[in-house]
Scaffold this motif. Structure first.
Motif, PDB file in Angstrom:
ATOM      1  N   ASP A   1       0.815  -1.226   0.000  1.00  0.00           N
ATOM      2  CA  ASP A   1       0.000   0.000   0.000  1.00  0.00           C
ATOM      3  C   ASP A   1       0.843   1.269   0.000  1.00  0.00           C
ATOM      4  O   ASP A   1       0.390   2.315  -0.444  1.00  0.00           O
ATOM      5  CB  ASP A   1      -0.931  -0.004   1.230  1.00  0.00           C
ATOM      6  CG  ASP A   1      -1.941  -1.136   1.159  1.00  0.00           C
ATOM      7  OD1 ASP A   1      -2.209  -1.607   0.030  1.00  0.00           O
ATOM      8  OD2 ASP A   1      -2.446  -1.555   2.218  1.00  0.00           O
ATOM      9  N   THR A   2       2.037   1.158   0.518  1.00  0.00           N
ATOM     10  CA  THR A   2       2.884   2.352   0.636  1.00  0.00           C
ATOM     11  C   THR A   2       3.678   2.632  -0.642  1.00  0.00           C
ATOM     12  O   THR A   2       4.522   3.523  -0.650  1.00  0.00           O
ATOM     13  CB  THR A   2       3.883   2.179   1.790  1.00  0.00           C
ATOM     14  OG1 THR A   2       4.677   1.008   1.532  1.00  0.00           O
ATOM     15  CG2 THR A   2       3.174   2.018   3.119  1.00  0.00           C
TER      16      THR A   2
ATOM     17  N   GLN B   1       3.460   6.257  -2.072  1.00  0.00           N
ATOM     18  CA  GLN B   1       4.087   7.222  -1.159  1.00  0.00           C
ATOM     19  C   GLN B   1       5.609   7.074  -1.180  1.00  0.00           C
ATOM     20  O   GLN B   1       6.343   8.074  -1.148  1.00  0.00           O
ATOM     21  CB  GLN B   1       3.542   7.014   0.256  1.00  0.00           C
ATOM     22  CG  GLN B   1       3.852   8.150   1.215  1.00  0.00           C
ATOM     23  CD  GLN B   1       3.276   9.464   0.726  1.00  0.00           C
ATOM     24  OE1 GLN B   1       2.102   9.545   0.385  1.00  0.00           O
ATOM     25  NE2 GLN B   1       4.103  10.500   0.661  1.00  0.00           N
ATOM     26  N   ASP B   2       6.063   5.828  -1.265  1.00  0.00           N
ATOM     27  CA  ASP B   2       7.514   5.606  -1.308  1.00  0.00           C
ATOM     28  C   ASP B   2       8.126   6.195  -2.572  1.00  0.00           C
ATOM     29  O   ASP B   2       9.200   6.796  -2.537  1.00  0.00           O
ATOM     30  CB  ASP B   2       7.819   4.108  -1.222  1.00  0.00           C
ATOM     31  CG  ASP B   2       7.445   3.519   0.126  1.00  0.00           C
ATOM     32  OD1 ASP B   2       7.300   4.307   1.077  1.00  0.00           O
ATOM     33  OD2 ASP B   2       7.281   2.294   0.218  1.00  0.00           O
TER      34      ASP B   2
END
Lengths: 213, 150
Positions: B33-34, B37-38
């Motif tokens: 899920d990240t 954002q990463d």
């Protein structure tokens, strides 16, 4: 992530879906939401392709992220001679191959040997099959065995088999991604499939014995 | 009518179908899920938060400097206390100040007070008693001597 990013940036405004090339151009002009739209559009197939190619999930995610970072950094070098997705897969493929070479240099063995010793890296998609129906157990076991067999196929063939049979790309696209002649693509895919059949014949005979029907 | 030769599938046909079907049905390896954002963090690194009055020194350097200042301060304080407690230390300077002739330093005397003419014209004043005369006075005021033993 701000409020604007919660909405799919590709369908903002007049509700028309932008093409990849339009999104890239907007991204190059500083539109951060356009870049996010590109990431959202391709993160799943790119991660899946790289994972099937190198066989390690964490490394696959890392390479997939690096792929999008390269897109952002070198987007101005995209001249539109090929489709954006082709260009994107080329970047991902080159990064994945570099990772394979690095792995071989570092550990002095192939990925297939490494992963056959530890199944932890492959267990992410098979959490627990103790209470699964037989059909699901078979399916997850087949997935595991196929991935193991894929890792035993030479990388040159493996890449093309994945692009064709997993990612469902056309031969033309594969030729463009791998920068290889069409005839070479077809022969490599056939050889890769043949190697897979050799590896998986035992499993097939076990699952479907000849006197079973 | 000639019969066309019967073409049969290769021996490994079933396995080939099985393999291609299995490949197409492989579960998709989804990113975490990240992921977005990463990627954004890598592409747009967060700006450093400005800090008040950066000294340019590392915390260790600052700690060492403050320790040195503290040690010097404590040393000065202790030496000051020790100096005040020493009975000789403070008395040694006092006589030097007292030896200075008062009339040379006194601001009340006019500049020409030391001239011979001025001294001669000055009104006669009783000289201060010397040590000898004081002793005689004391002897006279001491009363009768007491002679013992006779």
């Amino acid at each position: 992530m701000d409020q604007e990013r919660q909405i799919d940036p590709a369908v903002q405004g007049n509700r028309t879906i932008s093409t990849d090339e339009e999104l890239l151009q907007r991204s190059l002009n500083g539109d951060e939401a356009a870049f996010v739209a590109i990431v959202r559009r391709y993160k799943d197939p790119i991660t899946n392709f790289i994972y099937r190619f190198i066989g390690n999930y964490d490394d696959a995610v890392d390479i997939a992220q690096e792929t999008f970072v390269r897109v952002h950094r070198f987007g101005h070098t995209f001249l539109g001679e090929v489709k954006f997705s082709t260009w994107l897969y080329t970047i991902a493929s080159n990064l994945a191959k570099s990772e394979l070479k690095r792995y071989r240099r570092r550990y002095g063995m192939s990925l297939a040997d490494a992963f056959s010793k530890s199944d932890d890296d492959q267990s992410w998609d098979v959490p627990d099959d103790s209470f699964m129906p037989d059909e699901r157990v078979d399916r997850t076991r087949i997935a595991q065995e196929v991935q193991k067999a894929l890792m035993k196929v030479s990388p040159t063939y493996r890449e093309m088999v994945i692009l064709r049979d997993v990612q469902q790309m056309s031969y033309e696209e594969i030729a463009a991604v791998t920068e290889t002649e069409m005839g070479t693509v077809k022969s490599r895919i056939n050889r890769g499939r043949a190697q897979l059949q050799t590896e998986l014949r035992g499993l097939y005979n076990e699952l479907f014995p000849t006197n079973d029907v | 009518m000639s019969e066309l030769p019967r073409i049969s599938a290769p021996d490994d046909f079933e396995v080939a179908v099985f393999v291609r079907t299995a490949l197409s049905k492989l579960p998709e390896a989804l990113p975490p899920d990240t992921f977005e954002q990463d990627v954004l963090t890598k592409v747009y690194p967060p700006q450093p938060v400005p800090q008040a009055a950066p000294s340019g020194r590392s915390p260790w350097t600052r700690a060492i400097l403050w320790s040195a200042v503290a040690i010097v301060g404590i040393g000065l304080t202790l030496s000051g206390i020790a100096w005040n407690m020493n009975p000789f230390g403070s008395d040694q300077e006092t006589p030097a100040e007292e030896t200075t002739p008062a009339r040379l330093t006194s601001p009340t005397l006019p500049p020409d007070a030391l001239k011979p003419d001025t001294i001669a014209a000055a009104p006669a004043t009783k000289p201060a008693p010397t040590t000898k005369s004081v002793a005689k006075k004391k002897r006279r005021n001491n009363g009768p001597k007491v002679v013992t033993g006779y």
